[in-house]
Scaffold this motif. Structure first.
Motif, PDB file in Angstrom:
ATOM      1  N   ALA A   1      60.017  32.958  36.879  1.00  0.00           N
ATOM      2  CA  ALA A   1      59.473  33.088  35.527  1.00  0.00           C
ATOM      3  C   ALA A   1      57.950  32.970  35.541  1.00  0.00           C
ATOM      4  N   ALA A   2      57.441  32.036  36.341  1.00  0.00           N
ATOM      5  CA  ALA A   2      55.995  31.872  36.444  1.00  0.00           C
ATOM      6  C   ALA A   2      55.339  33.122  37.015  1.00  0.00           C
ATOM      7  N   ALA A   3      55.981  33.720  38.025  1.00  0.00           N
ATOM      8  CA  ALA A   3      55.434  34.929  38.639  1.00  0.00           C
ATOM      9  C   ALA A   3      55.426  36.086  37.647  1.00  0.00           C
ATOM     10  N   ASP A   4      56.476  36.174  36.820  1.00  0.00           N
ATOM     11  CA  ASP A   4      56.534  37.241  35.816  1.00  0.00           C
ATOM     12  C   ASP A   4      55.445  37.057  34.758  1.00  0.00           C
ATOM     13  N   LEU A   5      55.242  35.813  34.314  1.00  0.00           N
ATOM     14  CA  LEU A   5      54.183  35.539  33.337  1.00  0.00           C
ATOM     15  C   LEU A   5      52.808  35.905  33.896  1.00  0.00           C
ATOM     16  N   GLU A   6      52.572  35.524  35.142  1.00  0.00           N
ATOM     17  CA  GLU A   6      51.296  35.813  35.779  1.00  0.00           C
ATOM     18  C   GLU A   6      51.083  37.319  35.886  1.00  0.00           C
ATOM     19  N   ALA A   7      52.115  38.056  36.294  1.00  0.00           N
ATOM     20  CA  ALA A   7      52.000  39.507  36.439  1.00  0.00           C
ATOM     21  C   ALA A   7      51.726  40.166  35.087  1.00  0.00           C
ATOM     22  N   ALA A   8      52.418  39.693  34.037  1.00  0.00           N
ATOM     23  CA  ALA A   8      52.217  40.266  32.704  1.00  0.00           C
ATOM     24  C   ALA A   8      50.805  39.987  32.191  1.00  0.00           C
ATOM     25  N   PHE A   9      50.294  38.780  32.434  1.00  0.00           N
ATOM     26  CA  PHE A   9      48.947  38.417  32.011  1.00  0.00           C
ATOM     27  C   PHE A   9      47.915  39.294  32.707  1.00  0.00           C
ATOM     28  N   ILE A  10      48.048  39.431  34.020  1.00  0.00           N
ATOM     29  CA  ILE A  10      47.096  40.222  34.786  1.00  0.00           C
ATOM     30  C   ILE A  10      47.116  41.680  34.341  1.00  0.00           C
ATOM     31  N   ASP A  11      48.289  42.168  33.972  1.00  0.00           N
ATOM     32  CA  ASP A  11      48.433  43.573  33.638  1.00  0.00           C
ATOM     33  C   ASP A  11      47.836  43.924  32.271  1.00  0.00           C
ATOM     34  N   ALA A  12      47.819  42.953  31.327  1.00  0.00           N
ATOM     35  CA  ALA A  12      47.489  43.308  29.950  1.00  0.00           C
ATOM     36  C   ALA A  12      46.323  42.556  29.321  1.00  0.00           C
TER      37      ALA A  12
ATOM     38  N   SER B   1      51.096  35.604  43.562  1.00  0.00           N
ATOM     39  CA  SER B   1      50.667  36.929  43.098  1.00  0.00           C
ATOM     40  C   SER B   1      51.470  38.044  43.773  1.00  0.00           C
ATOM     41  N   ARG B   2      52.626  37.678  44.340  1.00  0.00           N
ATOM     42  CA  ARG B   2      53.403  38.680  45.066  1.00  0.00           C
ATOM     43  C   ARG B   2      54.009  39.736  44.146  1.00  0.00           C
ATOM     44  N   GLU B   3      54.157  39.409  42.846  1.00  0.00           N
ATOM     45  CA  GLU B   3      54.806  40.344  41.925  1.00  0.00           C
ATOM     46  C   GLU B   3      53.819  41.191  41.124  1.00  0.00           C
ATOM     47  N   ILE B   4      52.517  41.018  41.325  1.00  0.00           N
ATOM     48  CA  ILE B   4      51.564  41.763  40.501  1.00  0.00           C
ATOM     49  C   ILE B   4      51.535  43.230  40.908  1.00  0.00           C
ATOM     50  N   HIS B   5      51.249  44.065  39.917  1.00  0.00           N
ATOM     51  CA  HIS B   5      51.114  45.495  40.186  1.00  0.00           C
ATOM     52  C   HIS B   5      49.677  45.786  40.612  1.00  0.00           C
ATOM     53  N   ILE B   6      49.538  46.507  41.702  1.00  0.00           N
ATOM     54  CA  ILE B   6      48.205  46.836  42.221  1.00  0.00           C
ATOM     55  C   ILE B   6      48.008  48.337  42.145  1.00  0.00           C
ATOM     56  N   ASP B   7      46.995  48.755  41.394  1.00  0.00           N
ATOM     57  CA  ASP B   7      46.663  50.178  41.315  1.00  0.00           C
ATOM     58  C   ASP B   7      46.073  50.649  42.637  1.00  0.00           C
ATOM     59  N   LYS B   8      46.311  51.916  42.930  1.00  0.00           N
ATOM     60  CA  LYS B   8      45.752  52.486  44.146  1.00  0.00           C
ATOM     61  C   LYS B   8      44.230  52.496  44.055  1.00  0.00           C
ATOM     62  N   LEU B   9      43.573  52.113  45.148  1.00  0.00           N
ATOM     63  CA  LEU B   9      42.110  52.036  45.181  1.00  0.00           C
ATOM     64  C   LEU B   9      41.545  53.258  45.891  1.00  0.00           C
ATOM     65  N   GLY B  10      40.881  54.132  45.131  1.00  0.00           N
ATOM     66  CA  GLY B  10      40.238  55.299  45.708  1.00  0.00           C
ATOM     67  C   GLY B  10      38.773  55.020  46.002  1.00  0.00           C
ATOM     68  N   TRP B  11      38.107  56.046  46.553  1.00  0.00           N
ATOM     69  CA  TRP B  11      36.701  55.876  46.912  1.00  0.00           C
ATOM     70  C   TRP B  11      35.840  55.604  45.686  1.00  0.00           C
ATOM     71  N   MET B  12      36.119  56.314  44.594  1.00  0.00           N
ATOM     72  CA  MET B  12      35.336  56.108  43.385  1.00  0.00           C
ATOM     73  C   MET B  12      35.600  54.722  42.798  1.00  0.00           C
ATOM     74  N   ASP B  13      36.830  54.241  42.932  1.00  0.00           N
ATOM     75  CA  ASP B  13      37.137  52.887  42.477  1.00  0.00           C
ATOM     76  C   ASP B  13      36.339  51.874  43.280  1.00  0.00           C
ATOM     77  N   PHE B  14      36.202  52.131  44.583  1.00  0.00           N
ATOM     78  CA  PHE B  14      35.427  51.221  45.418  1.00  0.00           C
ATOM     79  C   PHE B  14      33.953  51.243  45.019  1.00  0.00           C
ATOM     80  N   VAL B  15      33.417  52.429  44.738  1.00  0.00           N
ATOM     81  CA  VAL B  15      32.031  52.535  44.291  1.00  0.00           C
ATOM     82  C   VAL B  15      31.834  51.771  42.992  1.00  0.00           C
ATOM     83  N   ARG B  16      32.837  51.843  42.109  1.00  0.00           N
ATOM     84  CA  ARG B  16      32.737  51.149  40.809  1.00  0.00           C
ATOM     85  C   ARG B  16      32.927  49.641  40.939  1.00  0.00           C
ATOM     86  N   THR B  17      33.175  49.177  42.160  1.00  0.00           N
ATOM     87  CA  THR B  17      33.213  47.729  42.388  1.00  0.00           C
ATOM     88  C   THR B  17      31.917  47.082  41.915  1.00  0.00           C
TER      89      THR B  17
END
Length: 430
Positions: A9-20, A222-238
């Motif tokens: 339940a804690a992992a689900d709450l954390e994932a939902a918080f990070i996502d939204a 943080s094993r349940e969090i969704h991670i978006d794919k990181l492209g080159w432009m995403d890295f530049v926008r770091t």
């Protein structure tokens, strides 16, 4: 004490918080313990982090002067500029990596642990560096590793602290950081004649205290969090947050950047200002005294401003007032270049800086665009603190070459006032 949630339940709450969520929302409950316990533990951890940041104010210039006294200003600017550039680049990258870390220990803990170990090893390298280039390389690694500690550590505020406690949390963190800078200067000054021992002491503290912090304050998995794919432009926008989409973030960044630049131009050269402008033969004998004077101002400014900003639900007036107070403090040694004048400046400057750090940290946490990128965005904001460490010595060197040390003060005053003005366009935080 909070009642621990089932792990799933804690992992689900954390994932939902990070996502939204964004920075203006409350995070999920802690894994265990209470906010009060987290606040108590943030003090020793922040203290040690700040103690390490005090090293270039005492040990580094002392070590450089032993090697090449004729070129000490240039060599110090070289060391601080190169290491500052490393910190500047590493900060957002560290945040981006920690945001995307999936582990049972959470997103931040692995990097705080790894960073503290590298910091300790690099400090040992500083102790035995035999040339200016050796010092430059070793201190570069210290600064890069510290970025991997400080970035994830600073993300603890929006990650775990509810909105109504952020001013208090930031106040305690601010007291730790300011007290650590003073204590670090005192310890470094006491160990200048045995500077190798000094570096070893700081290395041991970095590892010991930070490992205890993560052990007693576990993070959500943080094993349940969704991670978006990181492209080159995403890295530049770091290294970028769109100022049109997020104007409040832009103004908060700008305010911190200009104020910290002015602050670093003076305080970053404190050792040489005391010796060459005020005329103190052994600055290291007086730095602890000024540190104690400043500590009183830091505690007063931080203890009062952080909780009051929580109580009134306002951040901007406190940050504005602190910036103005720092500008006023810098007038004192400009017109009164004595030991007493420097002490008066230090007291007022510390009062303003204590107010600033406590409340501005809380304000910064509330203008973050998304929980998905708290670490990365705080890394970008931390550029506003680390970039002055790069450009400050260069700017100071130019000002000193043209006008002498006296020229530092009017430039720093103008920058402090610009930092005050830049706070007011922020709309999402009162």
């Amino acid at each position: 004490m909070t009642t621990p949630l089932p792990e799933s339940a804690a992992a689900d709450l954390e994932a939902a918080f990070i996502d939204a969520a964004d920075g203006n929302e409350d995070p999920p409950p802690l894994v265990r313990g209470s906010i009060n316990r987290l606040i108590r533990w943030v003090f020793p951890a922040g203290l040690v982090i700040a103690m390490i940041s005090a090293i270039p104010g005492v040990l580094v210039p002392f070590q450089i002067e032993l090697m090449d006294p004729a070129n000490k200003e240039f060599n110090l600017a070289l060391v601080l500029s190169v290491s500052g550039a490393g910190s500047l680049i590493a900060g957002p990258i560290a945040g981006q990596i920690s945001d995307r870390t999936r582990s049972r220990f959470g997103r931040r803990t692995p990097w705080i642990v790894l960073g503290s170990l590298v910091v300790a090893l690099a400090l040992v390298g500083m102790a035995f560096a035999g040339s200016v280039w050796g010092i430059t390389i070793a201190w570069f690694f210290v600064q890069v590793a510290m970025a991997f500690v400080q970035g994830p550590f600073s993300a603890i505020l929006p990650d775990r602290v509810p909105l109504h406690r952020r001013g208090t949390f930031a106040a305690v963190s601010g007291i730790a950081l300011m007290t650590g800078a003073v204590v670090g200067s005192i310890v470094a000054a006491a160990l200048t004649d045995s500077y190798r021992v000094g570096y070893m002491v700081f290395a041991a503290l970095a590892v010991g205290v930070l490992l205890l912090f993560v052990a007693f304050n576990p993070d959500h998995s943080s094993r349940e969090i969704h991670i978006d794919k990181l492209g080159w432009m995403d890295f530049v926008r770091t290294f970028w947050v769109n100022p049109i989409k997020h104007p409040d973030f832009f103004w908060a960044f700008t305010a911190r950047l200009v104020l910290f630049t002015g602050y670093n131009m003076v305080i970053g050269y404190q050792f040489y200002v005391l010796s060459d402008y005020i005329g103190i033969k052994r600055p290291q004998d007086f730095i602890p005294l000024f540190g104690f004077i400043g500590l009183v101002g830091i505690i007063l400014g931080t203890v009062v401003s952080g909780p009051l900003s929580d109580r009134f639900g306002r951040r901007k007036p406190f940050v504005f007032g602190a910036s103005v107070a720092m500008a006023l403090a810098l007038f004192v040694p400009w017109f009164w270049p004595t030991i007493v004048g420097w002490g008066v400046m230090f007291a007022i400057l510390a009062l303003g800086f204590g107010m600033y750090v406590a409340v501005d940290t809380a304000l910064m946490s509330q203008v973050l665009p998304s929980a998905k990128s708290f670490g990365k965005d705080l890394g970008v904001i931390n550029i506003a603190a680390s970039l002055p460490a790069t450009i400050g010595p260069v700017a100071s060197g130019i000002v000193i070459a043209i006008f002498g040390y006296v020229g530092l003060f009017p430039v720093a005053i103008v920058l402090s006032l610009l930092g005050a003005v830049a706070i007011w366009p922020i709309k999402s935080v009162r």
